[in-house]
Design an enzyme around this catalytic site. Structure first.
Site, PDB file in Angstrom:
ATOM      1  N   SER A 151       0.854  -1.192   0.000  1.00 19.56           N
ATOM      2  CA  SER A 151       0.000   0.000   0.000  1.00 19.56           C
ATOM      3  C   SER A 151       0.897   1.251   0.000  1.00 19.56           C
ATOM      4  CB  SER A 151      -0.943  -0.051   1.203  1.00 19.56           C
ATOM      5  OG  SER A 151      -2.031   0.814   1.043  1.00 19.56           O
ATOM      6  N   ASP A 319      -8.748  -7.043  -4.294  1.00 20.36           N
ATOM      7  CA  ASP A 319      -8.443  -5.713  -3.750  1.00 20.36           C
ATOM      8  C   ASP A 319      -9.150  -4.655  -4.596  1.00 20.36           C
ATOM      9  OD1 ASP A 319      -7.344  -3.337  -2.812  1.00 20.36           O
ATOM     10  OD2 ASP A 319      -5.262  -3.956  -3.068  1.00 20.36           O
ATOM     11  N   HIS A 352      -7.929  -5.614   0.025  1.00 22.59           N
ATOM     12  CA  HIS A 352      -6.669  -4.884   0.222  1.00 22.59           C
ATOM     13  C   HIS A 352      -5.879  -5.423   1.421  1.00 22.59           C
ATOM     14  CE1 HIS A 352      -4.004  -1.515  -0.448  1.00 22.59           C
ATOM     15  NE2 HIS A 352      -4.145  -1.076   0.790  1.00 22.59           N
TER      16      HIS A 352
END
Lengths: 383, 383
Positions: A151, A319, A352
């Site tokens: 991320s 995700d 995610h």
């Protein structure tokens, strides 16, 4: 400001001072920058086995666990894990602008003697990398075996490999993006609005431990929706009713998913600061390294030498915060610039959050990539 | 409570009184229920041409426009539109629990002489339909040509066709669901939390025009993210920077998408009430007509007669709030019960908002379905 439960392992280094300030990407200067970080494993005598771990939006330096205090990335970092602390010297710093030991908006501004608040300068992801690079040199390391992150952490890995390919052998970019979509920015914007419209925000001049707690909890609850896939939420909670004492069918916590979000929102208040949330989300909104057509120039030139960065880009099929299309864009730009890059789309149901979880195919991909780097490093002597 | 800009056309009917109270699905009673509604077109002498339009979460009775005051569904309702006001007598009521003229939590409780606030009973979608049905009889109508709605409006159409197939010839269920997913409930929960944690909420006893305006704006901003597809947001706003006077790269409104959301949040405050938002979203969370295995019994029995409901279910391929899988589930259950149902998945890029927009294939499907009903009605004389 919120060092509750800070690890016993945390070390600190004063990396920039009034005489040697940090010059930010936006031109402003910060003196007195102190960085909190943790390390695991032993640095080899030739300093060739260092791996930097970059944390995501709300992480800290405690990537790997001590007894009784789990790390946020124990599946990835530890003895026998892909980032193997028996083989590598692993470093994880808290981010500039954060609230877990490194200088940020709640730190004292030496010019005024009070907390910076909103006078803290705006930060870019390149600024985070600039601080990491200084910490690397401070630790006696000239080139990393790898920099690894998911991320926002993956964006730091990408930026580092682009800006200083001579310093990074491998960059592992997981569940990241080269720029946020309008929808991504929209979620950031609503989160910031919840924080800044909270009357307790008081222009960022709130007392320690106070501040816009409601706004921060709302921001966190909303973010958690985006961290899970719709399928994962359905499997984890479905329409199950939460057992409890409160009368049902009113406006309390009836459904299990409501209970989960309330808990996540509340628990977050003990460990995170609203101003840091503003600064770090804004750094995400503006991240766009490929907007400059020459951005890949250094990495592309390095790709023709031994001191280059190889990239591994990983996405997860469930995700929807940074979907595979974000990763494919990174791969496409790197490939067009003839920069070495591998890509894996991993099938995992968790959304995610998968980058933090025990997904064997994913962990195997990262382990294999780090093995490959070790082989190349050993063979070419490019250290 | 927030009748700003209420249409000149609005009519009112007191449909339930202390002597003849509304008995809610949950067992509680409401007396003095007044309903605000609008009508268009002329009712045929045999009352065979009536169409009810059911509004979604934040709609009102003004489905079709007057000169100078557009309706929220002008693409669907009007002269020559699919719900053709030259042919049909069209009725659109404001929902029970709403804040646009029909009795709701901001109305005065006759038992206390003050606003209900949180003492207003919880509502189900069946309760909305119960009130619609009473209004229908009040207007001298025994059977509708059709009931038509999108999102929460579609759920009312579904419920009506299940509960009283003898009263509804056609039910048009657009961009709806037979039950919310965990993710859907999660978005509702965060919205309600933003409203109820706002210190101005004051347990629902806020002054008129005051109240949790911050919380309501946050709820609305977040909801708007879910109304658009990621692609539509990307095309509409991308990463475009908003022109303005404020210094950029701080925490103001930098990106166009932020400006859009701020505007939506702010504008909503002039026309909607926080308590109504709580009550209507909660009715969505609990909607689950197929949870009862016998729920389709009446409609299935009616399907073998002339006085049955035929369903048209419509979804949009870019809708991620109520994706096509929600619509397919409705179709599957109806088909298994041998209840007549047609299904269209419409390709449109706008996400959930598509049901409000000029999407020709969608409008043609609804028009064709209403034509088909007219043919059947004319042929079988089943009025």
């Amino acid at each position: 400001m919120v060092p509750t439960g800070a690890s016993q392992r945390v070390q600190r280094a004063r990396l920039f001072t009034a005489e040697d300030p940090l010059v930010l990407d936006g031109g402003e200067r910060l003196s007195e920058v102190e960085v909190a970080y943790e390390t695991w494993g032993e640095l080899a005598p030739d300093a060739s086995n260092a791996v930097f771990v970059c944390h995501a939006l709300t992480g800290d330096s405690h990537a790997a666990g001590d007894p009784g205090q789990p790390g946020w990335w124990d599946v990835m970092v530890g003895p026998g894990r892909p980032v193997d602390t028996d083989r590598f010297f692993v470093v994880c710093p808290n981010l500039l602008g954060g609230c877990r030991g490194t200088t940020g908006p709640t730190s004292v501004d030496p010019a005024t003697g009070t907390a910076y608040g909103l006078d803290f300068p705006l930060l870019s992801i390149r600024d985070f990398v600039t601080v990491h690079r200084r910490l690397m040199r401070h630790l006696g390391i000239r080139r990393l075996r790898a920099v690894v992150g998911g991320s926002l952490g993956g964006m730091q890995a990408l930026q580092w490999g682009l800006d200083a390919p001579e310093e990074v052998h491998g960059a592992v970019v997981v569940a990241a993006s080269s720029h946020l979509s309008a929808q991504n920015i929209a979620f950031s914007a609503v989160a910031r609005s919840a924080i800044m419209r909270d009357p307790e925000f008081a222009d960022g001049r709130y007392a320690e431990g106070g501040g816009p707690r409601t706004g921060l909890a709302i921001a966190r609850m909303m973010a958690h929706i985006t961290y899970l896939s719709e399928q994962a939420m359905a499997e984890k909670f479905g329409r199950r009713i939460q057992e409890g004492d409160e009368p049902r069918r009113r406006f309390g916590v009836d459904f299990a998913v409501e209970s989960y979000l309330e808990h996540q929102g509340q628990a977050f208040l003990d460990r995170f600061d609203p101003l840091s949330y503003l600064y770090l989300t804004r750094s995400l909104d503006y991240f766009d390294p490929f907007a400059d057509p020459g951005a890949t120039g250094r990495a592309a030139a390095a790709a023709r030498t031994g001191r280059r960065t190889e990239f591994l880009v990983v996405s997860f099929d469930s995700d929807w915060r940074f979907s595979t299309s974000h990763s494919r864009r990174i791969v496409r730009v790197l490939e067009r610039a003839r920069i070495p890059v591998s890509f894996r789309e991993i099938s995992a149901p968790h959304g995610h959050d998968s980058f933090l979880l025990d997904v064997p195919d994913y962990l195997a991909s990262v382990a294999a990539f780090l093995d490959h780097l070790a082989d190349v490093e050993g063979g070419s002597g490019a250290r």
